[in-house]
Write a protein that holds these residues in place. Structure first.
Motif, PDB file in Angstrom:
ATOM      1  N   ALA A  27       7.280  24.418  55.110  1.00 55.66           N
ATOM      2  CA  ALA A  27       8.598  24.429  55.727  1.00 55.66           C
ATOM      3  C   ALA A  27       9.211  25.809  55.646  1.00 55.66           C
ATOM      4  O   ALA A  27       9.369  26.356  54.565  1.00 55.66           O
ATOM      5  N   CYS A  28       9.559  26.371  56.777  1.00 48.13           N
ATOM      6  CA  CYS A  28      10.270  27.647  56.856  1.00 48.13           C
ATOM      7  C   CYS A  28       9.549  28.767  56.149  1.00 48.13           C
ATOM      8  O   CYS A  28      10.183  29.630  55.549  1.00 48.13           O
ATOM      9  N   LYS A 211      11.185  13.442  61.690  1.00 50.93           N
ATOM     10  CA  LYS A 211      12.394  13.850  60.988  1.00 50.93           C
ATOM     11  C   LYS A 211      12.499  13.074  59.690  1.00 50.93           C
ATOM     12  O   LYS A 211      12.011  11.950  59.578  1.00 50.93           O
ATOM     13  N   LYS A 214      15.485  13.868  53.747  1.00 50.27           N
ATOM     14  CA  LYS A 214      15.393  14.867  52.683  1.00 50.27           C
ATOM     15  C   LYS A 214      13.977  15.431  52.638  1.00 50.27           C
ATOM     16  O   LYS A 214      13.003  14.688  52.788  1.00 50.27           O
ATOM     17  N   ASP A 241      16.434  16.933  58.066  1.00 49.83           N
ATOM     18  CA  ASP A 241      15.346  17.841  58.431  1.00 49.83           C
ATOM     19  C   ASP A 241      14.605  17.370  59.683  1.00 49.83           C
ATOM     20  O   ASP A 241      14.014  16.288  59.700  1.00 49.83           O
ATOM     21  N   HIS A 243      11.499  18.281  62.037  1.00 53.19           N
ATOM     22  CA  HIS A 243      10.225  18.988  61.860  1.00 53.19           C
ATOM     23  C   HIS A 243       9.717  19.482  63.212  1.00 53.19           C
ATOM     24  O   HIS A 243       9.462  18.681  64.118  1.00 53.19           O
ATOM     25  N   TYR A 250      11.618  24.027  60.637  1.00 52.88           N
ATOM     26  CA  TYR A 250      12.520  22.877  60.643  1.00 52.88           C
ATOM     27  C   TYR A 250      13.876  23.299  61.190  1.00 52.88           C
ATOM     28  O   TYR A 250      14.272  24.463  61.086  1.00 52.88           O
ATOM     29  N   HIS A 252      17.573  22.269  60.041  1.00 52.65           N
ATOM     30  CA  HIS A 252      18.121  21.530  58.905  1.00 52.65           C
ATOM     31  C   HIS A 252      19.328  22.267  58.317  1.00 52.65           C
ATOM     32  O   HIS A 252      19.709  23.355  58.775  1.00 52.65           O
ATOM     33  N   SER A 254      20.883  24.190  55.006  1.00 57.16           N
ATOM     34  CA  SER A 254      20.441  24.924  53.826  1.00 57.16           C
ATOM     35  C   SER A 254      21.629  25.256  52.949  1.00 57.16           C
ATOM     36  O   SER A 254      22.630  25.809  53.419  1.00 57.16           O
ATOM     37  N   CYS A 271      13.332  28.936  59.558  1.00 51.86           N
ATOM     38  CA  CYS A 271      13.906  27.695  60.051  1.00 51.86           C
ATOM     39  C   CYS A 271      15.191  27.957  60.829  1.00 51.86           C
ATOM     40  O   CYS A 271      15.703  29.071  60.864  1.00 51.86           O
ATOM     41  N   HIS A 273      19.022  26.988  60.805  1.00 50.13           N
ATOM     42  CA  HIS A 273      20.027  26.441  59.910  1.00 50.13           C
ATOM     43  C   HIS A 273      21.244  25.947  60.674  1.00 50.13           C
ATOM     44  O   HIS A 273      21.753  26.635  61.564  1.00 50.13           O
ATOM     45  N   TYR A 283      20.675  15.291  63.525  1.00 41.94           N
ATOM     46  CA  TYR A 283      19.645  14.371  63.046  1.00 41.94           C
ATOM     47  C   TYR A 283      19.751  13.027  63.765  1.00 41.94           C
ATOM     48  O   TYR A 283      18.745  12.397  64.091  1.00 41.94           O
TER      49      TYR A 283
END
Length: 332
Positions: A27-28, A211, A214, A241, A243, A250, A252, A254, A271, A273, A283
């Motif tokens: 991830a990222c 998705k 967490k 998150d 994907h 991602y 998401h 942060s 990613c 943010h 989401y």
């Protein structure tokens, strides 16, 4: 951000029977593989459609389908390909025949084609996005079909799914914005940060893989930093998150960048943010197969097999990887 702890790296499929969501990888991160395979996303049990016994004298060892995505009964976005993973390599000489035994039908006529991502994965995508509301069916009749390497199919597989609302997100790295549309109408424009000079995000169109509410991400797992004193070190569980690539992109929230936008000095490790409230809202809007298109990053487009980035290939490029060429879906 970093690695999805406790998950296996590099798988891209949906199990034929269990329907388990894609197991994530990184991830990222700046490291990790840019390619995706399904070697460790094994299907369990019997095939999800008809299954016939092998002949009395088998032609050879079995050729099986490891995974078919999307899962039967799901509703997906307009950029979602049909992605088929075989348990063993399919030779180039057998690919046209294999493709012709995987019939794609649709309730609306769609022009599309298969394209091989290596020798085990083959995707079918429309030339342009699916029309919203289309019902799609794949009938993979593999019985007796050779993979060109001494293996022969023993099962038939059928998956039927639906194309849902046309939800899209267009991310501008330079403008720090993400514009969300639904069925052609603007919904919201959100403030974002995406990548940095050291860790730029991928450009191009990436269909949502899955998705999760967490995801646990660490910098050490993707080779960014294992030094807890480093400014680039992180070990976080972050919410909301979406994907996008198997190498770890991602959308998401942060905690290290709580108020993203043009006024924020913080970038990301690749990613996209969003603020906490925007991430939760987004989401709830997106589903597997919705296209997220990122522009303005110096990194270049994500490889087509890095998740479901199929639309990063032009149509001529797509057809160059097809054994049987373009064709129109059968009536459904």
């Amino acid at each position: 951000m970093g690695h999805v702890v406790g998950r296996r790296k590099g798988s891209i499929g949906i199990a034929l029977v269990t329907g388990a969501v894609l197991v994530g990888a990184t991830a990222c991160g700046g490291g990790g593989s840019d390619k995706a395979s399904a070697d460790d996303a094994k299907a369990s049990g019997k095939a999800s459609a008809t299954a016939s016994p092998s002949p009395t004298k088998p032609l050879g060892p079995p050729m099986l389908l490891d995974t078919i995505t999307p899962q039967t009964g799901t509703t997906v976005g307009v950029a979602m390909p049909i992605s088929v993973i075989f348990t063993n390599p399919v030779s180039s000489k057998a690919r046209a025949t294999v493709e012709k035994h995987m019939k794609v039908s649709a309730s609306q006529s769609v022009l599309g084609a298969w394209h091989w991502m290596g020798d085990k994965r083959v995707d079918w995508r429309p030339k342009t996005y699916w029309p919203s509301g289309t019902t799609v069916k794949i009938d993979a009749d593999m019985k007796g079909v050779s993979n060109g390497n001494g293996r022969y199919g023993v099962h038939s597989y059928t998956h039927t799914f639906k194309i849902g609302d046309d939800v899209r997100a267009d991310v501008s790295v330079t403008n720090h914005t993400m514009k969300v549309t639904k069925n052609g109408a603007a919904v919201r424009t959100l403030s974002i940060n995406a990548g940095s000079a050291e860790y730029p995000t991928w450009d191009g169109t990436m269909a949502v893989i899955d998705k999760q509410k967490k995801v646990h991400m660490t910098s050490c797992s993707v080779g960014i930093s294992c030094d807890k004193g480093s400014a680039n070190y992180y070990d976080l569980t972050l919410p909301w998150d979406i994907h996008l690539t198997q190498s770890g992109t991602y959308v998401h929230y942060s905690t290290g960048d709580p108020n993203p936008g043009s006024g924020s000095a913080r970038g990301s490790h690749g990613c996209v943010h969003l603020s906490l409230s925007d991430a939760k809202w987004f989401y709830g809007q997106v589903k597997q197969g919705d296209p997220i298109t990122i522009t303005g990053s110096p990194r270049g487009k994500a490889p087509a097999d890095n998740g479901y980035a199929d639309f990063n290939l032009g149509w001529d490029q797509w057809l160059a990887g097809s054994g049987s060429g373009e064709g129109t879906t059968a009536a459904l």
